[in-house]
Design an enzyme around this catalytic site. Structure first.
Site, PDB file in Angstrom:
ATOM      1  N   GLN A 288     -11.266 -61.849 -85.801  1.00 19.51           N
ATOM      2  CA  GLN A 288     -10.901 -63.250 -85.954  1.00 19.51           C
ATOM      3  C   GLN A 288     -11.850 -64.119 -85.145  1.00 19.51           C
ATOM      4  OE1 GLN A 288      -6.480 -64.010 -85.924  1.00 19.51           O
ATOM      5  NE2 GLN A 288      -6.422 -61.910 -85.163  1.00 19.51           N
TER       6      GLN A 288
ATOM      7  N   HIS B 185     -11.162 -55.750 -89.484  1.00 21.55           N
ATOM      8  CA  HIS B 185     -11.362 -57.192 -89.436  1.00 21.55           C
ATOM      9  C   HIS B 185     -11.290 -57.690 -88.002  1.00 21.55           C
ATOM     10  CE1 HIS B 185      -7.005 -57.207 -88.894  1.00 21.55           C
ATOM     11  NE2 HIS B 185      -7.068 -58.493 -88.593  1.00 21.55           N
TER      12      HIS B 185
ATOM     13  N   ASN C 266      -9.257 -57.143 -82.512  1.00 23.40           N
ATOM     14  CA  ASN C 266      -8.159 -56.326 -82.006  1.00 23.40           C
ATOM     15  C   ASN C 266      -8.142 -55.039 -82.818  1.00 23.40           C
ATOM     16  OD1 ASN C 266      -7.385 -58.442 -80.319  1.00 23.40           O
ATOM     17  ND2 ASN C 266      -5.949 -59.258 -81.814  1.00 23.40           N
TER      18      ASN C 266
ATOM     19  N   HIS D 125      -6.656 -53.041 -91.857  1.00 21.07           N
ATOM     20  CA  HIS D 125      -7.936 -53.370 -92.487  1.00 21.07           C
ATOM     21  C   HIS D 125      -8.960 -53.726 -91.406  1.00 21.07           C
ATOM     22  CE1 HIS D 125      -9.943 -54.848 -96.290  1.00 21.07           C
ATOM     23  NE2 HIS D 125     -10.782 -55.245 -95.341  1.00 21.07           N
TER      24      HIS D 125
END
Length: 368
Positions: free
Chosen positions: A198, A196, A183, A194
């Site tokens: 998932q 990243h 996202n 940050h």
């Protein structure tokens, strides 16, 4: 590539993936925090009107919301910031502290066919434990950025992490589907700036994939091969290599929507070859950087890696990236209102062919 596995203070797994050209030392610090016990496993409830399962995960209410850079929970730990990752890193993967699924898993010897049949049965007030695993994938120790801001070497490390974690999570008892995603942007609902993503490991086959299986049943097992052949010879291709092709789909829902498919049948990232992963690292970066140049500011998006179910239909469901953005103009977003949100009846705002042309131009600018 060096992979190092350790544990956080509350027992959660943490895995470091070092770049092939990493300058980091081999030693990893121990997580010395005093953490509360992990939250209780969430509960799934079935919606009898659709047969879908809803995970009720109240612990997610405690997630950090847009913290300042000096309190970034995904940055390497410092005395003033007791974050989730004890050491400096290139790429780090760890179990989510407030997961939607897990940490409980299924019975090791349970029949997957029986489990899926039972999950697909519809009844009133049916509940199940939300077994599975949710992991966070940190692309960089830097506070800001996204996948598209990484180097080719770092992108390749992330892809290797996705592939290795897909294999490991698929082997866990009770896991039926593994979903890596990113996202990007507050407009999407991101609560951490940050860089990243998932990985969710579901105890059921997701609704989108169930609908895909129904489409394969209606069309035939060659659906993906025929779709890719048609798109590769049409006007909506935006980027292509030896192993992958990216295109705007014929019936795009979102103002920005791009699908990326491997040229051969591959059920998930774990079964891609090294050559396919190498090309994906550079080609995917080119795509994301082009999307960011459509307008004057970075584009919010969801990058969703659709993978085949773990235990069924793997010869028919092909790995596919579906990248979507609600951005329909420089200063306008598409909001899901009555028709889309309530009835699932979509209305496209931008002709797919014109969006493909705009993306080709933007990708050209990114490479200039």
């Amino acid at each position: 590539m060096i992979v190092t596995t350790t544990q956080l203070a509350d027992g959660r797994e943490l895995i470091y993936f070092d770049d092939v050209d990493s300058a980091l030392p081999a030693e990893r610090a121990v997580d010395g925090r005093a953490l509360d016990p992990r939250p209780a496993n969430a509960e799934m409830r079935q919606d009898p009107l659709t047969g879908e399962w809803i995970s009720i995960a109240a612990a997610r209410q405690n997630r950090v919301f847009l913290p300042p850079s000096d309190l970034d929970p995904l940055a390497p730990q410092r005395p003033s910031n007791p974050s989730e990752i004890p050491s400096n890193y290139d790429v780090a993967v760890f179990e989510n502290r407030s997961p939607s699924f897990g940490p409980a898993l299924g019975e090791p010897d349970a029949s997957n066919a029986d489990a899926l049949a039972e999950l697909r049965r519809v009844g009133l007030e049916r509940t199940r434990p939300s077994i599975g695993r949710c992991e966070v994938v940190c692309f960089s120790p830097e506070h800001e950025g996204s996948f598209g801001t990484q180097t080719v070497s770092r992108a390749r490390t992330v892809i290797e992490a996705w592939a290795q974690r897909t294999a490991a999570l698929s082997a866990l008892p009770g896991v039926q589907q593994v979903f890596p995603f990113e996202n990007r942007g507050q407009e999407i609902g991101v609560t951490l700036g940050h860089p990243h993503g998932q990985i969710y490991s579901y105890p059921y086959i997701t609704p989108r994939t169930e609908r895909l299986l129904a489409s394969i049943d209606a069309y035939g097992p060659t659906l993906f091969a025929d779709l890719l052949e048609r798109e590769r010879s049409g006007p909506r291709v935006v980027l292509s290599g030896e192993h992958w092709t990216a295109f705007v789909p014929f019936a795009a829902r979102w103002p920005i929507e791009v699908h990326l498919l491997p040229h051969r049948h591959v059920p998930d990232l774990a079964e891609t070859t090294l050559a396919e992963r190498d090309e994906l690292a550079s080609l995917y970066l080119r795509l994301l950087r082009g999307i960011d140049l459509l307008y004057g500011t970075p584009t919010p998006y969801i990058a969703a890696w659709h993978q085949a179910p773990v235990h069924e239909r793997r010869d028919e469901v092909r790995l596919m990236l579906q990248l979507t953005s609600p951005r329909r103009a420089a200063d306008r977003l598409k909001y899901l209102a009555g028709s889309e949100a309530a009835m699932g009846a979509w209305i496209g705002d931008v002709p797919p062919e014109s969006q493909a042309e705009a993306l080709r131009v933007a990708i050209g600018k990114a490479e200039a």
